[in-house]
Design a protein around this motif. Structure first.
Motif, PDB file in Angstrom:
ATOM      1  N   THR A   3       0.829  -1.196   0.000  1.00 34.41           N
ATOM      2  CA  THR A   3       0.000   0.000   0.000  1.00 34.41           C
ATOM      3  C   THR A   3       0.866   1.250   0.000  1.00 34.41           C
ATOM      4  OG1 THR A   3      -1.706  -1.167   1.254  1.00 34.41           O
ATOM      5  CG2 THR A   3      -1.827   1.237   1.216  1.00 34.41           C
ATOM      6  N   ASP A   4       0.584   2.176  -0.911  1.00 24.68           N
ATOM      7  CA  ASP A   4       1.314   3.444  -0.984  1.00 24.68           C
ATOM      8  C   ASP A   4       0.629   4.501  -0.129  1.00 24.68           C
ATOM      9  OD1 ASP A   4       3.186   2.469  -2.761  1.00 24.68           O
ATOM     10  OD2 ASP A   4       2.036   3.071  -4.533  1.00 24.68           O
ATOM     11  N   PHE A   5       1.439   5.367   0.470  1.00 23.57           N
ATOM     12  CA  PHE A   5       0.917   6.532   1.193  1.00 23.57           C
ATOM     13  C   PHE A   5       1.468   7.778   0.516  1.00 23.57           C
ATOM     14  CE2 PHE A   5       1.653   9.626   4.787  1.00 23.57           C
ATOM     15  CZ  PHE A   5       0.334  10.066   4.827  1.00 23.57           C
ATOM     16  N   ARG A   6       0.549   8.647   0.092  1.00 24.57           N
ATOM     17  CA  ARG A   6       0.927   9.877  -0.597  1.00 24.57           C
ATOM     18  C   ARG A   6       0.985  11.052   0.387  1.00 24.57           C
ATOM     19  NH1 ARG A   6       0.252   9.253  -6.165  1.00 24.57           N
ATOM     20  NH2 ARG A   6      -0.741   7.266  -6.728  1.00 24.57           N
ATOM     21  N   LEU A   7       1.856  12.002   0.106  1.00 26.47           N
ATOM     22  CA  LEU A   7       1.966  13.174   0.973  1.00 26.47           C
ATOM     23  C   LEU A   7       0.647  13.927   0.963  1.00 26.47           C
ATOM     24  CD1 LEU A   7       3.770  15.028   2.726  1.00 26.47           C
ATOM     25  CD2 LEU A   7       4.253  16.322   0.644  1.00 26.47           C
ATOM     26  N   PRO A   8       0.009  14.091   2.125  1.00 29.22           N
ATOM     27  CA  PRO A   8      -1.276  14.783   2.165  1.00 29.22           C
ATOM     28  C   PRO A   8      -1.084  16.293   2.249  1.00 29.22           C
ATOM     29  CG  PRO A   8      -0.709  14.001   4.342  1.00 29.22           C
ATOM     30  CD  PRO A   8       0.405  13.546   3.436  1.00 29.22           C
ATOM     31  N   ASP A   9      -2.180  17.026   2.020  1.00 28.29           N
ATOM     32  CA  ASP A   9      -2.174  18.470   2.242  1.00 28.29           C
ATOM     33  C   ASP A   9      -2.096  18.690   3.745  1.00 28.29           C
ATOM     34  OD1 ASP A   9      -2.712  21.151   2.579  1.00 28.29           O
ATOM     35  OD2 ASP A   9      -4.304  21.221   1.081  1.00 28.29           O
ATOM     36  N   LEU A  10      -1.030  19.320   4.195  1.00 31.26           N
ATOM     37  CA  LEU A  10      -0.793  19.475   5.634  1.00 31.26           C
ATOM     38  C   LEU A  10      -1.456  20.711   6.206  1.00 31.26           C
ATOM     39  CD1 LEU A  10       2.955  18.464   5.575  1.00 31.26           C
ATOM     40  CD2 LEU A  10       1.008  17.070   6.258  1.00 31.26           C
ATOM     41  N   GLY A  11      -2.230  21.399   5.408  1.00 29.90           N
ATOM     42  CA  GLY A  11      -2.940  22.577   5.895  1.00 29.90           C
ATOM     43  C   GLY A  11      -2.537  23.813   5.131  1.00 29.90           C
ATOM     44  N   GLU A  12      -3.428  24.818   5.094  1.00 35.77           N
ATOM     45  CA  GLU A  12      -3.181  26.110   4.470  1.00 35.77           C
ATOM     46  C   GLU A  12      -3.029  26.014   2.953  1.00 35.77           C
ATOM     47  OE1 GLU A  12      -3.334  28.892   6.404  1.00 35.77           O
ATOM     48  OE2 GLU A  12      -3.839  27.435   7.936  1.00 35.77           O
ATOM     49  N   GLY A  13      -3.364  24.869   2.352  1.00 34.07           N
ATOM     50  CA  GLY A  13      -3.279  24.744   0.914  1.00 34.07           C
ATOM     51  C   GLY A  13      -1.866  24.770   0.362  1.00 34.07           C
ATOM     52  N   LEU A  14      -0.873  24.396   1.180  1.00 35.77           N
ATOM     53  CA  LEU A  14       0.512  24.414   0.725  1.00 35.77           C
ATOM     54  C   LEU A  14       0.740  23.281  -0.268  1.00 35.77           C
ATOM     55  CD1 LEU A  14       2.161  25.087   4.186  1.00 35.77           C
ATOM     56  CD2 LEU A  14       1.675  26.729   2.393  1.00 35.77           C
ATOM     57  N   PRO A  15       1.379  23.563  -1.422  1.00 35.78           N
ATOM     58  CA  PRO A  15       1.469  22.565  -2.486  1.00 35.78           C
ATOM     59  C   PRO A  15       2.587  21.550  -2.328  1.00 35.78           C
ATOM     60  CG  PRO A  15       2.465  24.609  -3.213  1.00 35.78           C
ATOM     61  CD  PRO A  15       1.902  24.882  -1.843  1.00 35.78           C
ATOM     62  N   GLU A  16       3.557  21.797  -1.444  1.00 39.88           N
ATOM     63  CA  GLU A  16       4.703  20.913  -1.341  1.00 39.88           C
ATOM     64  C   GLU A  16       5.308  20.989   0.051  1.00 39.88           C
ATOM     65  OE1 GLU A  16       7.247  22.521  -4.356  1.00 39.88           O
ATOM     66  OE2 GLU A  16       8.060  24.078  -3.030  1.00 39.88           O
ATOM     67  N   ALA A  17       6.229  20.081   0.323  1.00 42.72           N
ATOM     68  CA  ALA A  17       6.940  20.079   1.596  1.00 42.72           C
ATOM     69  C   ALA A  17       8.305  19.451   1.369  1.00 42.72           C
ATOM     70  CB  ALA A  17       6.166  19.309   2.665  1.00 42.72           C
ATOM     71  N   GLU A  18       9.279  19.848   2.166  1.00 38.27           N
ATOM     72  CA  GLU A  18      10.622  19.282   2.082  1.00 38.27           C
ATOM     73  C   GLU A  18      10.779  18.203   3.141  1.00 38.27           C
ATOM     74  OE1 GLU A  18      15.293  20.504   2.906  1.00 38.27           O
ATOM     75  OE2 GLU A  18      13.817  22.069   2.484  1.00 38.27           O
ATOM     76  N   LEU A  19      11.287  17.054   2.729  1.00 41.91           N
ATOM     77  CA  LEU A  19      11.522  15.976   3.680  1.00 41.91           C
ATOM     78  C   LEU A  19      12.756  16.312   4.515  1.00 41.91           C
ATOM     79  CD1 LEU A  19      10.854  13.156   4.767  1.00 41.91           C
ATOM     80  CD2 LEU A  19      12.338  12.224   2.982  1.00 41.91           C
ATOM     81  N   VAL A  20      12.563  16.492   5.806  1.00 42.95           N
ATOM     82  CA  VAL A  20      13.667  16.821   6.702  1.00 42.95           C
ATOM     83  C   VAL A  20      14.435  15.559   7.078  1.00 42.95           C
ATOM     84  CG1 VAL A  20      14.303  17.802   8.940  1.00 42.95           C
ATOM     85  CG2 VAL A  20      12.466  18.843   7.590  1.00 42.95           C
ATOM     86  N   GLN A  21      13.716  14.554   7.547  1.00 41.90           N
ATOM     87  CA  GLN A  21      14.367  13.294   7.895  1.00 41.90           C
ATOM     88  C   GLN A  21      13.335  12.180   8.016  1.00 41.90           C
ATOM     89  OE1 GLN A  21      16.014  12.915  11.844  1.00 41.90           O
ATOM     90  NE2 GLN A  21      14.535  14.329  12.748  1.00 41.90           N
TER      91      GLN A  21
END
Length: 458
Positions: A3-21
């Motif tokens: 099963t794949d898990f996709r990066l969800p919208d984390l709030g505020e309609g932000l289109p992307e996020a950087e993977l810290v760790q």
């Protein structure tokens, strides 16, 4: 079942996020809601809980990757059937249709996650300082190319969204040394084509040769030192810069200053800190200023308003969500205290301390940095006397507290050593007249000069 898990919208309609760790590795067994990774949005570092209980079989991004909302982030081997989930969102008109398996559509509905994914692009690697940079010719073109080649406007427009292209076109761009982020797409639905890349490459070859980076002298003739370092603009720093530019060029700023004797406030703080009943509460000048601001806003509603250009209205707030500016390693953040006007001095002090600690750790959630109505920034902690603070977008005013200095001052007809502070108030001149701003600042100063006046403003 895989099963794949996709990066969800984390709030505020932000289109992307950087993977810290990553906090898990391939082969690890994880429990439901176990923290699996830390990602940084344009506003804060957010912990991602696991949507499934199972074994990690694939990690689809590395630390430093910028991942778009909707991209596959991690794959699990989950025993049994996957949980049901909301239906996949409709395909936008400007995106090519995509087919997905039932497993890809079955996304978890976790508390704290926002809207459904909007795309399925692969993560984009961004170069860090010291890593391999883009070809030097790209930078040279931006600085020296003629107007019929590449312009700075082209560069800014290109950076507004992630470039979209096919694998063969990306391979061609890599071969020709072309950064796709700078290419203007002409293909249907906004996709970069082979001809787009070839045309851009031709412009690069026609541009003047780039100026060589000068190096600093070295005692070792075999060693050269670069005199500049290029750092990527991203995360909180990028968000803050965008917000400040938007504010500065939207709201007409006016700043007014007032220097006030705050000796009585200093004495009050000393007495409160000596009170054993309050030893667990750190009450400082910021907390007292916050209380003074809340009291003054009740008498000056124009400072607690918002300009709604879309509806042609001025929106007056009957509550105070007080923003507290905090300097962090990732940049400036301004989380706000909800309904600060209903809090006691001790409650305000506790909230300010908690906000500062959370901000410094990078854990401030995006929701805490939206909906503010007025802000305070303490530039005095850096030894600065005054400044011209920029409004937080959507707010009518921001107050800067200068350093408290012991200096000669007129007091009761004589010269005495007193604690003195300069207050700087910036306000939106569309909403606040000079008289209103001056009277508000005077009321705040009166409370700091004589804290007992708070009894009169209540």
């Amino acid at each position: 079942m895989s099963t794949d898990f996709r990066l969800p919208d984390l709030g505020e309609g932000l289109p992307e996020a950087e993977l810290v760790q990553w906090l898990v590795a391939e082969g690890d067994t994880v429990a439901l809601n176990q923290t699996i990774a830390e990602v940084e949005t344009a506003k804060a570092v957010v912990e991602l809980p696991s949507p499934y209980a199972g074994v990690v079989t694939g990690l689809h991004a590395a630390a430093g990757d910028v991942v778009e909302v909707g991209s596959v982030l991690i794959t699990f081997d989950v025993a049994g059937e996957t949980a049901s989930a909301p239906a996949a969102p409709p395909v936008r008109a400007d995106e090519p249709a995509q087919t997905e398996t039932a497993e890809e559509k079955a996304q978890p509905n976790l508390v704290g996650y926002g809207a459904a994914p909007r795309g399925s692009a692969r993560p984009q690697r961004r170069a860090r300082a010291g890593a391999a940079a883009r070809p030097a010719a790209d930078t040279a073109v931006l600085e020296a190319a003629p107007h019929d080649a590449i312009t700075m406007h082209d560069h800014i427009e290109a950076l507004r969204e992630r470039p979209r292209s096919t694998p063969p076109v990306r391979a061609l761009a890599k071969k020709l040394g072309v950064d796709l982020a700078l290419v203007n797409p002409t293909g249907r639905t906004g996709i970069i084509t082979r001809s787009d890349v070839e045309e851009y490459a031709a412009k690069l070859s026609a541009a003047p040769a780039p100026t060589q980076v000068r190096t600093a002298p070295s005692s070792d003739p075999g060693v050269a030192h670069e005199r500049t370092t290029r750092l990527p603009i991203r995360g909180v720093r990028k968000h803050t810069a965008d917000a400040m530019v938007r504010s500065a060029f939207t709201a007409p700023h006016v700043t007014t200053f007032l220097t006030v004797d705050v000796t009585a406030t200093s004495e009050l703080i000393s007495s409160l800190r000596a009170d054993r009943a309050l030893q667990d509460h750190r009450i400082g000048v910021m907390a007292i200023a916050a209380k003074a601001v809340c009291l003054a806003l009740a008498h000056h509603p124009s400072l607690n308003s918002r300009w709604d250009a879309e509806h042609g209205e001025i929106v007056q707030h009957h509550y105070v969500n007080l923003g507290i500016a905090a300097a962090t390693e990732r940049g400036l953040v301004v989380p706000n205290i909800r309904d600060a006007d209903g809090m006691t001095l001790v409650q305000l002090a506790d909230e300010i301390g908690a906000l500062a600690q959370t901000a410094r750790s990078g854990k401030t959630p995006p929701s805490a940095m939206s909906g503010g109505t007025f802000s305070i920034t303490n530039v005095g902690v850096f030894g600065v006397d005054a400044g011209t603070p920029i409004l937080n977008p959507g707010e009518a005013g921001i107050l800067a507290l200068g350093a408290v200095r012991r200096q000669p001052w007129e007091h009761r007809g004589e010269i005495a050593l007193r604690d003195v502070m300069t207050l700087s108030l910036s306000f939106d001149h569309r909403l606040v007249d000079g008289e209103q701003g001056a009277k508000f600042l005077r009321d705040v100063a009166d409370v700091l000069q004589e804290p007992g006046r708070a009894m009169l403003l209540r």
